[in-house]
Design an enzyme around this catalytic site. Structure first.
Site, PDB file in Angstrom:
ATOM      1  N   TYR A 178       0.674  -1.035   0.022  1.00  0.00           N
ATOM      2  CA  TYR A 178      -0.033  -0.079   0.034  1.00  0.00           C
ATOM      3  C   TYR A 178       0.721   1.381   0.162  1.00  0.00           C
ATOM      4  O   TYR A 178       2.006   1.236   0.321  1.00  0.00           O
ATOM      5  CB  TYR A 178      -0.746   0.241   1.042  1.00  0.00           C
ATOM      6  N   CYS A 179       0.290   2.351  -0.611  1.00  0.00           N
ATOM      7  CA  CYS A 179       1.124   3.450  -0.529  1.00  0.00           C
ATOM      8  C   CYS A 179      -0.312   4.586  -0.516  1.00  0.00           C
ATOM      9  O   CYS A 179      -1.385   4.436  -0.107  1.00  0.00           O
ATOM     10  CB  CYS A 179       1.883   3.967  -1.609  1.00  0.00           C
ATOM     11  N   THR A 180       0.205   5.917  -0.598  1.00  0.00           N
ATOM     12  CA  THR A 180      -0.756   7.074  -0.375  1.00  0.00           C
ATOM     13  C   THR A 180      -2.084   6.917  -1.520  1.00  0.00           C
ATOM     14  O   THR A 180      -3.030   6.988  -1.061  1.00  0.00           O
ATOM     15  CB  THR A 180      -0.294   8.420  -0.605  1.00  0.00           C
ATOM     16  N   ILE A 207      -4.057   4.626   0.500  1.00  0.00           N
ATOM     17  CA  ILE A 207      -4.801   5.021   1.724  1.00  0.00           C
ATOM     18  C   ILE A 207      -6.024   5.925   1.811  1.00  0.00           C
ATOM     19  O   ILE A 207      -6.847   5.738   2.388  1.00  0.00           O
ATOM     20  CB  ILE A 207      -3.434   5.503   2.834  1.00  0.00           C
TER      21      ILE A 207
END
Length: 315
Positions: A178-180, A207
Site C-alpha cells: 500500500y501507499c498514499t 490509503i
C-alpha cells in the site's frame, strides 16, 4: 458546503511527445484556474490538482475523454480552500521516481500485484499468512501506517529496489502493498513479482481511498499528502496518533518542513518545539541566513519552473 476540491490521481499510459504534452497541459490547467502539481512522463500522468468543484469536474471530464487516460481513478476531497497556491506541470523521466525505467522489466500496464478494493483489503489484513507492506518513505510511515505493517528504512521510493533482499523472507506469504494513492504500488508490486514473490496484492486507490470507503479502520496516525495540507485524517473508526515530536518525543500529529531551505527535512514537531525552534529541526538550522519565516504551518511554496520542451528533465 465546501467550495473547493482536491483531486489525487495517476494513470500509467504511454504519452507520445510527453514534453510538449506537459507544456500544453499546463496551459489547459491554468485555463480552468486550477492549482496543483502534475508530473508528465512518457509512461503517463501523476497529479494532485485543486480548484472549484466546477473546475475539477471539467478537468476530470477532459481527462476521461482522452482514451489514453479513460481508466484514471480520481480520489476527491472537499476542502475549505485550494490545496496549492501555484500550478506546476513538469516533464520527467518517470511519474514516480523509482529508477525502474525499463518497460521490458517493469511495466504496470502488463503486470502488477492483484488490485484489492478497500473492503477486500480490510478483510485480508488480519489473516495469518498475510504481510502488509508499506512502500512509502520514512517520513510518511512515521506519521501514520497500517497496524502491524512492515515498513522500510528508505528516504525516497527510488531506494525501494535495494530492499528486495530484506523482503525475501516473505516470499511464501501473501504480500499486501500500500501507499498514499496507489501509484508506488504499481511498480513496487511488479518488482516483487519480477523477483519471485508469488502472491502479491496492492491496495487500489491507496490509503486515501481506503479512508473514504472503509473508514480507514486500523490505519494508525495520519496520512502524509503532497500539498499544503501536509497531513490528512484517514481513520474515523478507531483513530490513534502514533507520531512523536522529533525534538522532545511528545506525541504529535503535526508534520512540517524544516524552515532552513538548505535542510528542508520532513519531520514531526509539536507546537511548543515549533515555536522554540522557529520551525527548524535543530538549533543549528535556526542560524541559517536563508531561514524562512515560520507561520506555524511548516509548509513553504516552491518557486514554479516553466516547462522546457527543448531538453529532457531526468530527475
Amino acid at each position: 458546503m465546501k467550495k473547493f476540491q482536491t483531486l489525487l490521481y495517476y494513470c500509467y499510459s504511454h504519452i507520445a511527445e510527453a514534453e510538449q504534452f506537459a507544456a500544453d497541459h499546463l496551459t489547459f490547467c491554468k485555463s480552468l484556474n486550477l492549482v496543483g502539481r502534475i508530473i508528465v512522463a512518457n509512461e503517463g500522468l501523476n497529479g494532485t490538482v485543486s480548484g472549484t468543484k466546477e473546475s475539477c469536474e471539467a478537468y476530470m471530464a477532459a481527462i476521461k475523454a482522452d482514451e489514453r487516460f479513460a481508466k484514471t481513478d480520481f480520489k476527491i476531497d472537499d476542502v475549505e480552500e485550494p490545496s496549492f497556491i501555484k500550478m506546476h506541470c513538469r516533464y520527467k523521466a518517470e511519474i514516480v521516481h523509482s529508477g525502474l525505467r525499463d518497460p521490458n522489466i517493469i511495466d504496470p500496464n502488463k503486470q502488477t500485484g492483484k488490485h484489492l478494493e478497500p473492503a477486500d483489503f480490510q478483510k485480508m489484513i488480519d489473516q495469518e499468512d498475510v504481510v502488509i507492506l508499506d512502500v512509502r518513505s520514512n517520513y510518511e510511515h512515521n506519521l501514520g501506517k497500517f497496524k502491524n505493517a512492515v515498513t522500510l528504512d528508505i528516504e525516497n521510493f527510488r531506494d525501494f529496489p535495494d530492499k528486495i533482499n530484506e523482503l525475501a523472507k516473505y516470499k511464501d506469504k501473501k504480500v499486501l502493498t500500500y501507499c498514499t494513492g496507489g501509484i508506488k504500488c504499481e511498480k513496487a508490486s511488479a518488482l516483487l513479482l519480477h523477483h519471485g514473490f508469488n502472491d502479491v496484492y496492492q491496495l487500489h486507490g491507496g490509503i486515501i481511498k481506503y479512508g473514504k470507503e472503509a473508514g480507514g479502520e486500523d490505519f494508525e496516525g495520519k496520512c502524509y499528502v503532497f500539498d499544503n495540507r501536509i497531513a490528512v485524517d484517514v481513520n474515523t473508526v478507531n483513530p490513534t496518533i502514533v507520531s512523536k515530536c522529533y525534538n522532545c518525543g511528545k506525541t504529535t500529529p503535526k508534520m512540517i518542513n524544516c524552515a532552513n531551505p538548505e535542510c528542508n527535512e520532513h519531520f514531526t514537531q509539536c507546537d511548543e518545539c515549533g515555536e522554540a525552534l522557529q520551525g527548524c529541526c535543530s538549533v543549528e538550522c535556526t542560524t541559517n541566513p536563508r531561514k524562512r519565516p515560520y507561520d506555524g504551518t511548516g509548509y513553504y511554496v516552491k518557486v514554479p519552473q516553466q516547462v522546457n520542451v527543448s531538453s529532457k528533465q531526468l530527475s
